[in-house]
Design an enzyme around this catalytic site. Structure first.
Site, PDB file in Angstrom:
ATOM      1  N   GLU A   1       1.095  -1.292   0.104  1.00 36.36           N
ATOM      2  CA  GLU A   1       0.285  -0.248   0.042  1.00 36.36           C
ATOM      3  C   GLU A   1       0.940   1.224   0.007  1.00 36.36           C
ATOM      4  O   GLU A   1       2.029   1.229   0.424  1.00 36.36           O
ATOM      5  CB  GLU A   1      -0.912  -0.155   1.098  1.00 36.36           C
ATOM      6  CG  GLU A   1      -1.749   1.341   1.227  1.00 36.36           C
ATOM      7  CD  GLU A   1      -3.007   1.022   2.555  1.00 36.36           C
ATOM      8  OE1 GLU A   1      -2.781   0.021   3.194  1.00 36.36           O
ATOM      9  OE2 GLU A   1      -3.752   1.942   2.540  1.00 36.36           O
TER      10      GLU A   1
ATOM     11  N   ASN B   1     -12.247  -1.207  -1.398  1.00 37.42           N
ATOM     12  CA  ASN B   1     -11.596  -1.663   0.049  1.00 37.42           C
ATOM     13  C   ASN B   1     -12.305  -1.502   1.299  1.00 37.42           C
ATOM     14  O   ASN B   1     -12.643  -0.192   1.478  1.00 37.42           O
ATOM     15  CB  ASN B   1     -10.209  -1.208  -0.009  1.00 37.42           C
ATOM     16  CG  ASN B   1      -9.307  -1.665   1.319  1.00 37.42           C
ATOM     17  OD1 ASN B   1      -9.062  -2.685   1.558  1.00 37.42           O
ATOM     18  ND2 ASN B   1      -9.250  -0.704   2.155  1.00 37.42           N
ATOM     19  N   GLU B   2     -12.573  -2.069   1.980  1.00 39.33           N
ATOM     20  CA  GLU B   2     -13.199  -1.872   3.508  1.00 39.33           C
ATOM     21  C   GLU B   2     -14.049  -0.801   3.336  1.00 39.33           C
ATOM     22  O   GLU B   2     -14.300   0.113   3.981  1.00 39.33           O
ATOM     23  CB  GLU B   2     -12.011  -1.501   4.451  1.00 39.33           C
ATOM     24  CG  GLU B   2     -11.027  -2.613   4.692  1.00 39.33           C
ATOM     25  CD  GLU B   2      -9.928  -2.553   5.900  1.00 39.33           C
ATOM     26  OE1 GLU B   2     -10.134  -1.494   6.631  1.00 39.33           O
ATOM     27  OE2 GLU B   2      -9.555  -3.456   6.237  1.00 39.33           O
TER      28      GLU B   2
ATOM     29  N   GLU C   1      -5.989  -9.164   3.289  1.00 40.42           N
ATOM     30  CA  GLU C   1      -5.293  -8.687   4.446  1.00 40.42           C
ATOM     31  C   GLU C   1      -5.176  -9.328   5.620  1.00 40.42           C
ATOM     32  O   GLU C   1      -6.279  -9.726   6.223  1.00 40.42           O
ATOM     33  CB  GLU C   1      -5.750  -7.179   4.901  1.00 40.42           C
ATOM     34  CG  GLU C   1      -5.415  -6.207   3.529  1.00 40.42           C
ATOM     35  CD  GLU C   1      -5.972  -4.544   4.215  1.00 40.42           C
ATOM     36  OE1 GLU C   1      -5.773  -4.288   5.227  1.00 40.42           O
ATOM     37  OE2 GLU C   1      -6.234  -4.025   2.987  1.00 40.42           O
TER      38      GLU C   1
ATOM     39  N   TYR D   1      -6.890  -9.043  11.242  1.00 39.37           N
ATOM     40  CA  TYR D   1      -5.488  -8.920  11.625  1.00 39.37           C
ATOM     41  C   TYR D   1      -5.305  -9.670  13.117  1.00 39.37           C
ATOM     42  O   TYR D   1      -6.415  -9.841  13.629  1.00 39.37           O
ATOM     43  CB  TYR D   1      -5.279  -7.635  11.962  1.00 39.37           C
ATOM     44  CG  TYR D   1      -4.828  -6.792  10.535  1.00 39.37           C
ATOM     45  CD1 TYR D   1      -3.582  -6.897  10.151  1.00 39.37           C
ATOM     46  CD2 TYR D   1      -5.855  -6.352   9.790  1.00 39.37           C
ATOM     47  CE1 TYR D   1      -3.493  -6.339   8.707  1.00 39.37           C
ATOM     48  CE2 TYR D   1      -5.789  -5.611   8.500  1.00 39.37           C
ATOM     49  CZ  TYR D   1      -4.165  -5.559   8.337  1.00 39.37           C
ATOM     50  OH  TYR D   1      -4.173  -4.952   6.947  1.00 39.37           O
TER      51      TYR D   1
ATOM     52  N   GLN E   1       2.102  -6.197   5.530  1.00 41.00           N
ATOM     53  CA  GLN E   1       2.281  -5.680   4.290  1.00 41.00           C
ATOM     54  C   GLN E   1       3.671  -6.045   3.811  1.00 41.00           C
ATOM     55  O   GLN E   1       4.566  -6.559   4.904  1.00 41.00           O
ATOM     56  CB  GLN E   1       1.917  -4.053   3.987  1.00 41.00           C
ATOM     57  CG  GLN E   1       0.806  -3.714   4.171  1.00 41.00           C
ATOM     58  CD  GLN E   1       0.320  -2.365   3.808  1.00 41.00           C
ATOM     59  OE1 GLN E   1       1.194  -1.832   3.388  1.00 41.00           O
ATOM     60  NE2 GLN E   1      -0.925  -2.078   4.263  1.00 41.00           N
TER      61      GLN E   1
END
Ligand code: AHR
Length: 490
Positions: A27, A174-175, A299, A242, A348
C-alpha cells in the site's frame, strides 16, 4: 518431549492450493512503496526502473504469486490518472489515511504493472469506490487492458506502453464498511453491482472481480452481500482479519517486548482465523452452493504498536520468531480451507505491519516471516491431501498446526508449527503408503523474541534438519517455538 503423530493419506486429494494464497500486499503507506520498494531511478541503491534490485530478487526467491496495490484505505482516495505521464507533471496529493504525508504519485500504474511483470506475479489492483466514480474505474481498466484504439489507449502508448497488460484480479473498493465509505452491506451491495457492470473484459482479458467482504467475524456483511451479489457479478469476496495480540486495538503492545502470557494470547487470537473462515464458509456454502465465489483473505498479519520514535501513521514494526509462528499457523489454516480460500495477502510486504522485508537506507533484511514463506512455497499450486495431526493445548490454545500437499512432480510437502514455548516435540509422520526415498527437512527455530536486525541479519534463519526415514514413516524433531517443513520425494 511430546510425541505427536501426523497421519497422511497421500491418495486423497482434498482441494487445490492456489498459489495466490502466498500473496502479498503493498500500500502507499509509510515506507512500503516510497523509501522501501521504490527508491527512484536516480537512487544510488541498485534498482531497476526505480525498484530495488535486492527486493526484486528476494521476492522472486519466495515465488511471489500475486501483489495487491495501491491499498488498503489508500485505494479509496487514489485517483489513477494522477499517477501516469511524465513524473514532473504528476499531481501531488495528501495521503490522509497514513501520516498526512505528500504523495507525489511517482509510483503509479505503469510502475506497478511493469513490476508485476518483472516479478512474474499477478497484479491485484484495488479500485476506488469510496471517493471515485464509475467512469474513473471503468477507464482505468480500459487504459490497462484494451488492445484497440481509443483516447485512453493512445495515452497509454504515449506514456510508453504499447501493448496492454494482463490484469486478472480487480477489487471493487476496500473496506467499504469502514475507511472505504462507511457503507451498510445493503448499500454497498447495490453500489458494487453498479460499479462492476462497467468493469469490462477487453481484448481477451478476463477480470476476476472481487467484492469487499467482511471484517473478521462480521457474518451479517457476508450474508447480506451474497444475498444480493451473485456469481455472475463477482468471482470473489475479500476478508480482512488481523492478529492483535491482546485482542484490543487500544493496547496492541510492542512487537519485540512481550510477556509469555501475551504471546499465548497472540496464538489464541491467530487461531480465530480458523473459526472466522469456517463461519464465512458456512454462509457461502449456503448462498453459493456450487462454490463459484472464492474467499480472498486479502489482508492478514500481526498488528502491533509502531516502533518507538517512528511516525505513528507509518505502521513500522519489527518482526520476531512470534511472527513466524503466526505466519505458519495462518498459512496452514489457509491451506486447510483452500476449497474456499483462493487467495491471501499478508499485510504488508515491506516496512509495514508484518513485513517480510525491512529496509534502512541501502540495507535490507529478511524477517522470520519471510523465511516461513520460503519454507512453504512448495505448497503453491499443489493439491492439499488428507492429513490428521495430533495436538495438545497450552494456555487455552492449540499448539500444533499442519498441512500436507502433493505437488505436480509427485513430491509431498508437510509443514508443521509448534507454538509451545516449553514443549519439544518428536514428530512421527505416517506417510500412508508413500514410498519416500528422500526427505529434506528445514527448521526455523529461535527464541520467541529473537529478530533480525540490520547489524545481525541472520539471527533467525532456517536451517537444514535431520529427518529419519524408517518403515514408511518419517521422524523429525520440532523444538519448542519452531516451524518445520519436510519435502518427500520418491
Ligand atoms: O494494512 C493497513 C490497513 O488496514 C489497510 O489500509 C486497511 O485496508 C486496513 O484497515
Amino acid at each position: 518431549m511430546k510425541n505427536i503423530r501426523l497421519t497422511v493419506d497421500p491418495s486423497t486429494e482434498v482441494s487445490h492450493i492456489n498459489r495466490e494464497i502466498y500473496g502479498h500486499f503493498s500500500e502507499h503507506l509509510g515506507r512500503c512503496i516510497y523509501n522501501g520498494l521504490f527508491v527512484g531511478e536516480g537512487s544510488s541503491i541498485p534498482n531497476k526502473d526505480g525498484v530495488r534490485k535486492d527486493i526484486i530478487e528476494a521476492l522472486k526467491n519466495i515465488s511471489i504469486p500475486v501483489l495487491r496495490w495501491p491499498g488498503g484505505c489508500f485505494a479509496d482516495e487514489y485517483h489513477w490518472k494522477d499517477g501516469i505521464g511524465p513524473k514532473e507533471t504528476r499531481k501531488k496529493m495528501i495521503n490522509t489515511n497514513w501520516g498526512g504525508v505528500v504523495e507525489d504519485n511517482s509510483f503509479g500504474t505503469h510502475e506497478f504493472m511493469d513490476l508485476c511483470e518483472e516479478l512474474g506475479c499477478e497484479p491485484y489492483v484495488a479500485g476506488n469506490v469510496g471517493s471515485g466514480t464509475v467512469r474513473e474505474m471503468s477507464e482505468w481498466i480500459e487504459y490497462m487492458t484494451f488492445d484497440g484504439e481509443s483516447p485512453l489507449t493512445l495515452e497509454r502508448k504515449k506514456n510508453g506502453r504499447e501493448k496492454p497488460w494482463k490484469l486478472k484480479y480487480f477489487g471493487i473498493g476496500n473496506e467499504n464498511w469502514g475507511c472505504g465509505g462507511n457503507m451498510r452491506p445493503e448499500y454497498y451491495a447495490d453500489v458494487y453491482r453498479q460499479f462492476q457492470s462497467f468493469c469490462k473484459n477487453y481484448s481477451g482479458n478476463q477480470l476476476y472481480k472481487v467484492a469487499c467482504g467482511p471484517s473478521g467475524g462480521d457474518y451479517n456483511w457476508t450474508r447480506v452481500l451474497l444475498q444480493n451479489v451473485k456469481p455472475w457479478h463477482t468471482k470473489g469476496i475479500s476478508l480482512h482479519h488481523y492478529t492483535i495480540p491482546s485482542g484490543d486495538w487500544n493496547s496492541k503492545g510492542s512487537a519485540t517486548k512481550f510477556s509469555d502470557d501475551l504471546y499465548y494470547s497472540t496464538i489464541r487470537q491467530t487461531l480465530t482465523m480458523d473459526d472466522i473462515i469456517k463461519g464465512h464458509t458456512a454462509i457461502m456454502d449456503e448462498l453459493d452452493p456450487k462454490n463459484e465465489i472464492g474467499l480472498l483473505v486479502d489482508e492478514w498479519g500481526c498488528w502491533y504498536d509502531v516502533e518507538e520514535g517512528t511516525n505513528p501513521g507509518f505502521l513500522y514494526q519489527q518482526n520476531t520468531m512470534r511472527d513466524a509462528i503466526v505466519a505458519a499457523v495462518n498459512l496452514n489454516i489457509f491451506n486447510t480451507h483452500s476449497r474456499r480460500v483462493v487467495m491471501a495477502n499478508i499485510a504488508q510486504m515491506i516496512n509495514v505491519l508484518q513485513a517480510v522485508i525491512l529496509t534502512e537506507g541501502e540495507k535490507m533484511i529478511l524477517t522470520p516471516t519471510y523465511h516461513v514463506f520460503y519454507m512453504y512455497k512448495g505448497h503453491q499450486d499443489a493439491e492439499l491431501v488428507k492429513s490428521i495431526c495430533q495436538d495438545f493445548t497450552q494456555e487455552g490454545a492449540r499448539m500444533i498446526t499442519s498441512s500436507v500437499s502433493k505437488a505436480k512432480d509427485g513430491s509431498l510437502l508437510a509443514t508443521v508449527s509448534n507454538a509451545s514455548l516449553s514443549e519439544d516435540v518428536e514428530l512421527e509422520i505416517d506417510l500412508g503408503g508413500y514410498e519416500a526415498a528422500k526427505a529434506e527437512g528445514t527448521l526455523l527455530n529461535a527464541d520467541v523474541r529473537a529478530y533480525n536486525t540490520f547489524d545481525a541479519p541472520e539471527n533467525v534463519k532456517p536451517e537444514a534438519c535431520e529427518v529419519e526415514l524408517r518403515e514408511g514413516k518419517a521422524f523429525v524433531k520440532l523444538p519448542a517455538c519452531s516451524v518445520v517443513s519436510v519435502r518427500f520425494t520418491k
